[in-house]
Enzyme design. Structure first.
Site, PDB file in Angstrom:
ATOM      1  N   GLU A   1       0.886  -1.182   0.000  1.00 35.59           N
ATOM      2  CA  GLU A   1       0.000   0.000   0.000  1.00 35.59           C
ATOM      3  C   GLU A   1       0.912   1.217   0.000  1.00 35.59           C
ATOM      4  OE1 GLU A   1      -3.295  -0.016  -0.074  1.00 35.59           O
ATOM      5  OE2 GLU A   1      -3.806  -2.085   0.440  1.00 35.59           O
TER       6      GLU A   1
ATOM      7  N   CYS B   1      -2.373   9.170   2.257  1.00 34.15           N
ATOM      8  CA  CYS B   1      -2.035   8.577   0.958  1.00 34.15           C
ATOM      9  C   CYS B   1      -3.088   8.959  -0.075  1.00 34.15           C
ATOM     10  CB  CYS B   1      -1.918   7.070   1.074  1.00 34.15           C
ATOM     11  SG  CYS B   1      -3.340   6.320   1.867  1.00 34.15           S
TER      12      CYS B   1
HETATM   13  P1  NAD Z   1       8.067   5.437   4.767  1.00 33.16           P
HETATM   14  O1  NAD Z   1       8.161   4.674   3.511  1.00 33.16           O
HETATM   15  O2  NAD Z   1       9.150   6.372   5.122  1.00 33.16           O
HETATM   16  O3  NAD Z   1       7.946   4.421   6.014  1.00 33.16           O
HETATM   17  C1  NAD Z   1       6.888   3.487   6.113  1.00 33.16           C
HETATM   18  C2  NAD Z   1       7.324   2.313   6.965  1.00 33.16           C
HETATM   19  O4  NAD Z   1       8.295   1.539   6.252  1.00 33.16           O
HETATM   20  C3  NAD Z   1       7.992   2.701   8.292  1.00 33.16           C
HETATM   21  O5  NAD Z   1       7.549   1.810   9.295  1.00 33.16           O
HETATM   22  C4  NAD Z   1       9.486   2.503   7.989  1.00 33.16           C
HETATM   23  O6  NAD Z   1      10.255   2.229   9.122  1.00 33.16           O
HETATM   24  C5  NAD Z   1       9.436   1.308   7.054  1.00 33.16           C
HETATM   25  N1  NAD Z   1      10.570   1.165   6.134  1.00 33.16           N
HETATM   26  C6  NAD Z   1      11.226   2.140   5.473  1.00 33.16           C
HETATM   27  N2  NAD Z   1      12.155   1.610   4.658  1.00 33.16           N
HETATM   28  C7  NAD Z   1      12.081   0.266   4.802  1.00 33.16           C
HETATM   29  C8  NAD Z   1      12.793  -0.834   4.227  1.00 33.16           C
HETATM   30  N3  NAD Z   1      13.763  -0.642   3.342  1.00 33.16           N
HETATM   31  N4  NAD Z   1      12.450  -2.084   4.592  1.00 33.16           N
HETATM   32  C9  NAD Z   1      11.454  -2.293   5.481  1.00 33.16           C
HETATM   33  N5  NAD Z   1      10.755  -1.286   6.072  1.00 33.16           N
HETATM   34  C10 NAD Z   1      11.068  -0.028   5.737  1.00 33.16           C
HETATM   35  O7  NAD Z   1       6.654   6.218   4.735  1.00 33.16           O
HETATM   36  P2  NAD Z   1       6.059   7.298   5.744  1.00 33.16           P
HETATM   37  O8  NAD Z   1       6.783   8.592   5.574  1.00 33.16           O
HETATM   38  O9  NAD Z   1       5.924   6.736   7.117  1.00 33.16           O
HETATM   39  O10 NAD Z   1       4.562   7.450   5.167  1.00 33.16           O
HETATM   40  C11 NAD Z   1       4.224   8.243   4.075  1.00 33.16           C
HETATM   41  C12 NAD Z   1       4.103   7.429   2.805  1.00 33.16           C
HETATM   42  O11 NAD Z   1       3.236   6.317   3.004  1.00 33.16           O
HETATM   43  C13 NAD Z   1       3.463   8.216   1.667  1.00 33.16           C
HETATM   44  O12 NAD Z   1       4.126   7.914   0.467  1.00 33.16           O
HETATM   45  C14 NAD Z   1       2.023   7.712   1.640  1.00 33.16           C
HETATM   46  O13 NAD Z   1       1.360   7.871   0.418  1.00 33.16           O
HETATM   47  C15 NAD Z   1       2.220   6.280   1.989  1.00 33.16           C
HETATM   48  N6  NAD Z   1       1.010   5.681   2.535  1.00 33.16           N
HETATM   49  C16 NAD Z   1       0.303   4.823   1.739  1.00 33.16           C
HETATM   50  C17 NAD Z   1      -0.883   4.283   2.203  1.00 33.16           C
HETATM   51  C18 NAD Z   1      -1.707   3.363   1.350  1.00 33.16           C
HETATM   52  O14 NAD Z   1      -2.578   2.700   1.893  1.00 33.16           O
HETATM   53  N7  NAD Z   1      -1.496   3.299   0.043  1.00 33.16           N
HETATM   54  C19 NAD Z   1      -1.341   4.577   3.494  1.00 33.16           C
HETATM   55  C20 NAD Z   1      -0.572   5.439   4.287  1.00 33.16           C
HETATM   56  C21 NAD Z   1       0.598   5.986   3.790  1.00 33.16           C
END
Ligand code: NAD
Length: 509
Positions: free
Chosen positions: A262, A296
């Protein structure tokens, strides 16, 4: 606008709420900082896990799985029913934690917890409806059917902006499907996660379910990576940026695990000449400026017909000028802070790029409350007119920047809607049924969510949630998203006393 709460006030609010949810703050004390975007200050620290803790957690979860998978699904539903009751009881506490840790206004934070309650209710009903099919066999005296079985341990990685709801969407469904859950929440919202998990721990203890069914690992990308790499994780459900999904997806696929991604969105509204502009303006402003542009599904583009584009800009700009921006905990605030300085910088960079690409910032883009809280980042939502869909418009900037583009024909508008790398949410504002239907048709919007006369954000849990292209293709929450959390077995049962082979194959021995 009232002044911002002090760090001491926020700390007390957060600690009291966490304690009431059952978190033992002494037991979880450590060196992982909890900072509030409300005033940008450090509140307290909690213990963080390391990659080596992941293997222990997976082993415990697998043990729990061996017991849980044979518990009848409606009995598993009893655990989720209890979780839902506890969430209802502690709705205000969890909402407070969400506001303190990620800066959501009170109403939206409470709405996020309401989603958790809603998905629990959905999952309890689902626990009696994990239906397989019976299929006509081509052979006499045979029956063909499918059965759905628990899949295994589910790993959940979640983003900061829905710090608790995403966990509940996955967990409520996984638990009734017979799967334990290991959660790696956003490192920016550990207390909200610990409080949610404490409520589930209580429900587990009260209903006598296996202990290892729910575990939380506080940590950063390193902990997430260990979860991704673990062969013991049957399904990895990851919510976050497309950058994160690009790292996670191939690694899970490489070990033939299942993933549910997601990721980022770049959501648009098409505004046609027949749109009700009052309703349209309200829909746009909630979706574009709500949650300070950090959903998102936040609306990031308005594609407005040339006959109405000026009127739309005028109305949205007027609404933007009056938006109450400030402490998310204060009554009346509609726009809280950005999560951190990097988000502010990302917004400023995007505005600069937009100007260089021919855009005009009509309103917003400035900073508020900088003197009172130099480490908090309160941004005025920005409305930017663009001559076309330039590079910056095609990117997701996770901040309140709304681009407005003109169109002349509906075909052109739909093409613009689809001509971005992401495919999460979309909407059309129109009073013309044919236009609405064309938007929803096979050659219309290419997004996982396509709406009519409502904004792009604020989905209900009853539908399957997710999007296409760089949004990752995953579906979670309602409808038949539960199938992703189970394995399907096809069964052929022969009661004929003969052994006819399918497709008329003869094999005499
Ligand atoms: P992010 O990608 O920085 O982090 C999300 C999660 O992934 C965190 O828990 C982080 O620790 C983990 N993470 C980061 N790199 C990783 C890796 N290499 N391996 C495993 N885990 C890893 O995102 P954010 O800043 O917390 O959230 C914002 C983003 O999330 C935006 O792009 C938004 O659109 C998206 N989002 C999407 C949805 C959806 O349902 N499509 C919902 C909420 C947020």
């Amino acid at each position: 606008m009232t002044s911002l709460p002090t760090a001491e006030e926020l700390r007390r609010l957060a600690e009291d709420a966490a304690r009431r949810c059952g978190v033992d703050l002494d037991a979880v004390a450590g060196d992982h900082p909890v900072t509030s975007p409300v005033n940008g200050q450090h509140l307290l620290s909690v213990r963080r896990q390391t990659a080596t803790d992941v293997q222990d957690a997976v082993a415990r979860a697998q043990e729990a799985f061996l017991q849980w998978r044979t518990v009848p699904a409606p009995v598993r539903g009893g655990l989720v029913r209890r979780l839902g009751e506890l969430l209802r009881e502690h709705k205000a506490d969890l909402a407070t934690l969400v506001s303190v840790e990620v800066g959501k206004i009170t109403s939206e934070a409470a709405g996020e917890v309401q989603e958790m309650i809603d998905i629990c209710e959905f999952a309890v009903g689902l626990s009696r409806q994990l239906y397989g099919r019976t299929i006509s066999s081509e052979r006499p005296g045979h029956r063909l059917m499918e059965t759905w079985h628990p899949l295994g341990v589910v790993g959940v990685i979640s983003a900061f902006n829905f710090p608790v709801a995403v966990w509940s969407w996955n967990t409520a469904i996984a638990l009734v499907c017979g799967d334990p859950v290991i959660w790696k929440p956003s490192e920016l919202a550990p207390l909200s996660a610990l409080a949610s998990a404490a409520l589930l721990d209580r429900a587990i203890a009260e209903t006598g379910a296996p202990e290892g069914l729910s575990q939380v690992l506080i940590g950063g990308a390193d902990v997430g990576e260990a979860l991704v790499a673990s062969p013991g994780i049957a399904l990895l459900s990851a919510t976050g940026s497309t950058r994160m999904g690009r790292a996670v997806g191939p690694r899970v696929a490489d070990r033939f695990g299942r993933s549910l991604l997601e990721l980022g969105g770049n959501n648009a509204a098409i505004v046609t000449p027949s749109a009700d502009l009052d309703l349209t303006t309200r829909g746009i402003v909630f979706s574009a400026a709500g949650t300070a542009g950090q959903r998102c599904t936040t609306m990031r583009r308005v594609i407005a017909h040339v006959d109405v584009v000026d009127a739309v800009v005028e109305r949205v700009a007027a609404a933007y000028r009056n938006l109450p921006i400030g402490s998310p905990l204060a009554a009346g605030t509609l726009v809280g802070p950005l999560i951190h300085d990097a988000a502010w910088k990302g917004m400023q960079d995007a505005l600069q790029a937009a100007r260089q690409q021919g855009g005009e910032v009509v309103v917003g883009g400035g900073r508020r409350l900088a003197e009172e809280a130099p480490d908090a980042w309160y941004a005025e939502p920005a409305l930017v007119r663009m001559p076309g869909q330039t590079d910056i418009v095609r990117q997701e900037t996770f901040a309140p920047v709304l681009y407005v583009l003109p169109y002349r024909t509906l075909e052109e508008a739909v093409a613009l809607n689809n001509d971005v790398p992401q495919g999460l949410s979309s909407t059309i504002f129109t009073s013309d049924q044919a236009e609405a239907e064309r938007f929803l048709a096979a050659d219309g919007s290419d997004c996982g969510i396509a709406n009519v006369n409502i904004g792009t954000s604020g989905a209900e849990i009853g539908g399957a949630f997710g999007g296409e292209k760089q949004t990752g293709g995953g579906r979670e929450s309602g409808s038949d998203a539960w199938k992703g959390y189970m394995r399907r077995a096809t069964n052929t049962i022969n009661f004929s006393g003969e052994l006819p082979l399918a497709q008329g194959v003869e094999f005499p021995i």
